[in-house]
Write a protein that holds these residues in place. Structure first.
Motif, PDB file in Angstrom:
ATOM      1  N   UNK A  85       0.840  -1.194   0.000  1.00 31.35           N
ATOM      2  CA  UNK A  85       0.000   0.000   0.000  1.00 31.35           C
ATOM      3  C   UNK A  85       0.874   1.242   0.000  1.00 31.35           C
ATOM      4  N   UNK A  86       1.625   1.417  -1.096  1.00 32.95           N
ATOM      5  CA  UNK A  86       2.539   2.549  -1.194  1.00 32.95           C
ATOM      6  C   UNK A  86       1.936   3.716  -1.949  1.00 32.95           C
ATOM      7  N   UNK A  87       0.842   3.470  -2.651  1.00 35.38           N
ATOM      8  CA  UNK A  87       0.198   4.559  -3.385  1.00 35.38           C
ATOM      9  C   UNK A  87       0.778   4.761  -4.770  1.00 35.38           C
ATOM     10  N   UNK A  88       1.603   3.826  -5.292  1.00 36.28           N
ATOM     11  CA  UNK A  88       2.163   3.975  -6.621  1.00 36.28           C
ATOM     12  C   UNK A  88       1.053   3.898  -7.650  1.00 36.28           C
ATOM     13  N   UNK A  89       1.150   4.702  -8.679  1.00 36.63           N
ATOM     14  CA  UNK A  89       0.099   4.780  -9.675  1.00 36.63           C
ATOM     15  C   UNK A  89       0.243   3.634 -10.663  1.00 36.63           C
ATOM     16  N   UNK A  90      -0.893   3.052 -11.076  1.00 33.15           N
ATOM     17  CA  UNK A  90      -0.913   1.942 -12.002  1.00 33.15           C
ATOM     18  C   UNK A  90      -1.543   2.388 -13.299  1.00 33.15           C
ATOM     19  N   UNK A  91      -0.919   2.057 -14.416  1.00 39.08           N
ATOM     20  CA  UNK A  91      -1.431   2.431 -15.723  1.00 39.08           C
ATOM     21  C   UNK A  91      -2.396   1.362 -16.202  1.00 39.08           C
ATOM     22  N   UNK A  92      -3.659   1.719 -16.399  1.00 40.00           N
ATOM     23  CA  UNK A  92      -4.666   0.770 -16.830  1.00 40.00           C
ATOM     24  C   UNK A  92      -5.555   1.422 -17.876  1.00 40.00           C
ATOM     25  N   UNK A  93      -6.370   0.592 -18.512  1.00 44.78           N
ATOM     26  CA  UNK A  93      -7.303   1.075 -19.504  1.00 44.78           C
ATOM     27  C   UNK A  93      -8.563   1.580 -18.821  1.00 44.78           C
ATOM     28  N   UNK A  94      -9.032   2.734 -19.210  1.00 42.07           N
ATOM     29  CA  UNK A  94     -10.228   3.304 -18.616  1.00 42.07           C
ATOM     30  C   UNK A  94     -11.447   2.503 -19.042  1.00 42.07           C
ATOM     31  N   UNK A  95     -12.302   2.151 -18.077  1.00 37.75           N
ATOM     32  CA  UNK A  95     -13.536   1.451 -18.354  1.00 37.75           C
ATOM     33  C   UNK A  95     -14.698   2.262 -17.818  1.00 37.75           C
ATOM     34  N   UNK A  96     -15.891   1.944 -18.317  1.00 42.88           N
ATOM     35  CA  UNK A  96     -17.069   2.684 -17.907  1.00 42.88           C
ATOM     36  C   UNK A  96     -17.353   2.506 -16.427  1.00 42.88           C
ATOM     37  N   UNK A  97     -17.056   1.326 -15.878  1.00 43.83           N
ATOM     38  CA  UNK A  97     -17.381   1.056 -14.480  1.00 43.83           C
ATOM     39  C   UNK A  97     -16.266   1.460 -13.537  1.00 43.83           C
ATOM     40  N   UNK A  98     -15.080   1.779 -14.047  1.00 40.73           N
ATOM     41  CA  UNK A  98     -13.953   2.106 -13.195  1.00 40.73           C
ATOM     42  C   UNK A  98     -13.878   3.585 -12.868  1.00 40.73           C
ATOM     43  N   UNK A 279      -2.344 -11.765  -7.552  1.00 41.17           N
ATOM     44  CA  UNK A 279      -1.954 -10.587  -6.770  1.00 41.17           C
ATOM     45  C   UNK A 279      -1.970  -9.364  -7.685  1.00 41.17           C
ATOM     46  N   UNK A 280      -2.685  -8.339  -7.287  1.00 37.90           N
ATOM     47  CA  UNK A 280      -2.846  -7.151  -8.123  1.00 37.90           C
ATOM     48  C   UNK A 280      -2.525  -5.905  -7.314  1.00 37.90           C
ATOM     49  N   UNK A 281      -2.477  -4.789  -8.003  1.00 38.85           N
ATOM     50  CA  UNK A 281      -2.269  -3.505  -7.341  1.00 38.85           C
ATOM     51  C   UNK A 281      -3.487  -3.153  -6.498  1.00 38.85           C
ATOM     52  N   UNK A 282      -3.311  -2.515  -5.346  1.00 44.81           N
ATOM     53  CA  UNK A 282      -4.479  -2.082  -4.556  1.00 44.81           C
ATOM     54  C   UNK A 282      -5.317  -1.027  -5.257  1.00 44.81           C
ATOM     55  N   UNK A 283      -4.816  -0.458  -6.356  1.00 41.21           N
ATOM     56  CA  UNK A 283      -5.592   0.521  -7.117  1.00 41.21           C
ATOM     57  C   UNK A 283      -6.536  -0.140  -8.125  1.00 41.21           C
ATOM     58  N   UNK A 284      -6.322  -1.423  -8.425  1.00 40.16           N
ATOM     59  CA  UNK A 284      -7.119  -2.065  -9.465  1.00 40.16           C
ATOM     60  C   UNK A 284      -8.613  -2.122  -9.157  1.00 40.16           C
ATOM     61  N   UNK A 285      -9.038  -2.447  -7.930  1.00 39.31           N
ATOM     62  CA  UNK A 285     -10.490  -2.445  -7.671  1.00 39.31           C
ATOM     63  C   UNK A 285     -11.144  -1.106  -7.984  1.00 39.31           C
ATOM     64  N   UNK A 286     -10.434  -0.015  -7.724  1.00 38.79           N
ATOM     65  CA  UNK A 286     -10.989   1.310  -8.035  1.00 38.79           C
ATOM     66  C   UNK A 286     -10.945   1.588  -9.526  1.00 38.79           C
ATOM     67  N   UNK A 287      -9.828   1.295 -10.156  1.00 41.81           N
ATOM     68  CA  UNK A 287      -9.637   1.674 -11.553  1.00 41.81           C
ATOM     69  C   UNK A 287     -10.444   0.815 -12.515  1.00 41.81           C
ATOM     70  N   UNK A 288     -10.646  -0.450 -12.195  1.00 46.32           N
ATOM     71  CA  UNK A 288     -11.345  -1.339 -13.116  1.00 46.32           C
ATOM     72  C   UNK A 288     -12.791  -1.591 -12.724  1.00 46.32           C
ATOM     73  N   UNK A 289     -13.063  -1.729 -11.437  1.00 51.16           N
ATOM     74  CA  UNK A 289     -14.415  -2.055 -11.001  1.00 51.16           C
ATOM     75  C   UNK A 289     -15.136  -0.885 -10.345  1.00 51.16           C
ATOM     76  N   UNK A 290     -14.441   0.237 -10.121  1.00 48.97           N
ATOM     77  CA  UNK A 290     -15.092   1.382  -9.509  1.00 48.97           C
ATOM     78  C   UNK A 290     -15.371   1.219  -8.028  1.00 48.97           C
ATOM     79  N   UNK A 291     -14.674   0.294  -7.359  1.00 48.65           N
ATOM     80  CA  UNK A 291     -14.895   0.049  -5.937  1.00 48.65           C
ATOM     81  C   UNK A 291     -13.988   0.951  -5.096  1.00 48.65           C
TER      82      UNK A 291
END
Length: 407
Positions: A85-98, A279-291
């Motif tokens: 949980x370092x807060x490093x930014x992850x590059x992902x594809x923007x989705x409608x739900x993220x 194992x994924x980045x802690x940012x993935x739930x927000x960026x991909x699923x909008x959680x």
């Protein structure tokens, strides 16, 4: 007469049959629609798309269509991994739900020193943590508004004692914020008994989205801790995720490390004997699923470090300072941009942001504190009290900015 009567009876029977078929068709249509609505509700958390026939279309829990499925899958496979949980930014594809944008706040730890007892200090920090979760804040920056420098080791004067007192308040604030953000089933593995957490039990639970219970089986993401259970050669580590069975991830990690796990699509948490995940980045739930997946904590030595040490590429593109000398938020709210990448809201301590500005020598070239921010707002105009406590100002300000934070 008999012929006419027979024709009338036949017509009535045929009409009744037609009405019965229509009624039966209406009942079938109603049941099909009800089933489709139920599936939409069950799959809403995973971002699945349900078509008119009630069929679900999901790809790794991300809403997709035929044109974007390959792009999203490639982005998920190639994204950079950050299991801490370092807060490093992850590059992902923007989705409608993220959700790609983030919201951060900065708070001086001196507000903890103002509390009269250890119990009140813990409860105050708990209030701040609750505010973060309620308004989906992704990062909190704890900074030193007095830019305190560590005195020499041989110094036994009041300066040294004052520094130790301030450092103790900072450590306690960080520890309790970390403890409350952590899911309950992981705390005994990650937080040993310590004085700073003595009164953490007085704080109200956050009940955040990632604080999942055993019965919560719909979410494809869970927080876990790597166990010391030996894994077979060529296979990943076992991770405890708060269930009766551990999940095996795709890589080997050292024990007692917190990790965010995305469970396999074909993994049934209730029936599967073996659970597998990635194992994924802690940012993935927000960026991909909008959680909303909790907040991250960063420490800054001064007000200037709050801006200069941003974990996001390019820093914060929208900064807001809060002060009773700022502009009326009711008149200024429409001037705030509706779109931004990384928002930062800065709060002052007992003497306001102006005191933090005056203490920071690196900001001496800036005469007016207002010039440090894109917007300088008074979020509680016409206040009845001469002072507003910082924990109160956080709730007031985030409520005023709610339309920008929860868009």
């Amino acid at each position: 007469m008999s012929t006419t009567t027979g024709q009338t009876s036949a017509t009535a029977v045929a009409t009744t049959a037609v009405n019965w078929r229509e009624r039966h068709q209406q009942i079938r249509e109603w049941k099909r629609q009800k089933k489709a609505d139920k599936q939409r509700k069950l799959l809403a958390k995973t971002g699945a798309v349900v078509d008119d026939d009630g069929a679900a279309d999901t790809t790794n829990g991300v809403t997709t269509n035929d044109a974007t499925t390959d792009t999203t899958a490639a982005a998920s496979a190639s994204e950079s991994m950050d299991i801490t949980t370092t807060g490093a930014e992850t590059s992902t594809t923007t989705t409608d739900s993220g959700r790609q944008w983030t919201a951060s706040i900065a708070v001086p730890f001196s507000i903890v020193e103002n509390a009269q007892s250890a119990e009140l200090k813990a409860y105050l920090i708990g209030q701040i943590a609750r505010s973060l979760v309620v308004f989906n804040i992704d990062e909190i920056v704890v900074f030193d508004e007095y830019c305190s420098q560590q005195p020499p080791i041989t110094d036994s004067t009041d300066n040294s004692l004052q520094y130790d007192k301030r450092r103790s308040a900072m450590v306690q604030m960080i520890r309790i914020l970390q403890y409350l953000e952590c899911p309950q089933y992981l705390r005994k593995y990650l937080f040993p008994l310590q004085k700073d957490l003595q009164y953490a039990g007085l704080c109200n639970p956050l009940d955040s989205t990632h604080h999942l219970k055993t019965a919560d089986t719909d979410c494809r993401y869970r927080e876990g801790v790597v166990t010391n259970k030996p894994a077979q050669e060529g296979r990943g580590s076992h991770v405890y995720i708060g269930l009766q069975r551990d999940v095996q991830i795709d890589r080997s990690l050292r024990p007692n490390v917190r990790v965010t796990v995305r469970l396999a699509d074909n993994c049934d948490l209730r029936r599967s004997k073996r659970l597998k995940g990635v194992a994924v980045s802690p940012d993935e739930p927000r960026e991909l699923a909008g959680l909303y997946w909790g907040y991250q904590i960063r420490v800054a030595k001064s007000l200037s470090a709050v801006f200069g040490e941003s974990p996001y590429a390019g820093g914060y593109d929208l900064t807001i300072g809060t002060s009773d000398r700022g502009d009326n938020v009711d008149k200024h709210l429409r001037q705030l941009p509706k779109r931004f990448n990384h928002l930062l809201v800065v709060f002052g301590g007992l003497k306001g942001i102006e005191a933090a500005h005056d203490s920071d020598e690196s900001l001496s070239s800036v005469e007016d504190t207002r010039d440090l921010f894109d917007h300088y707002l008074n979020t509680c105009p016409n206040q009845g009290s001469n002072t507003i406590r910082t924990e109160e100002a956080i709730l007031i300000t985030l409520s005023a900015l709610r339309k920008r934070l929860l868009r």
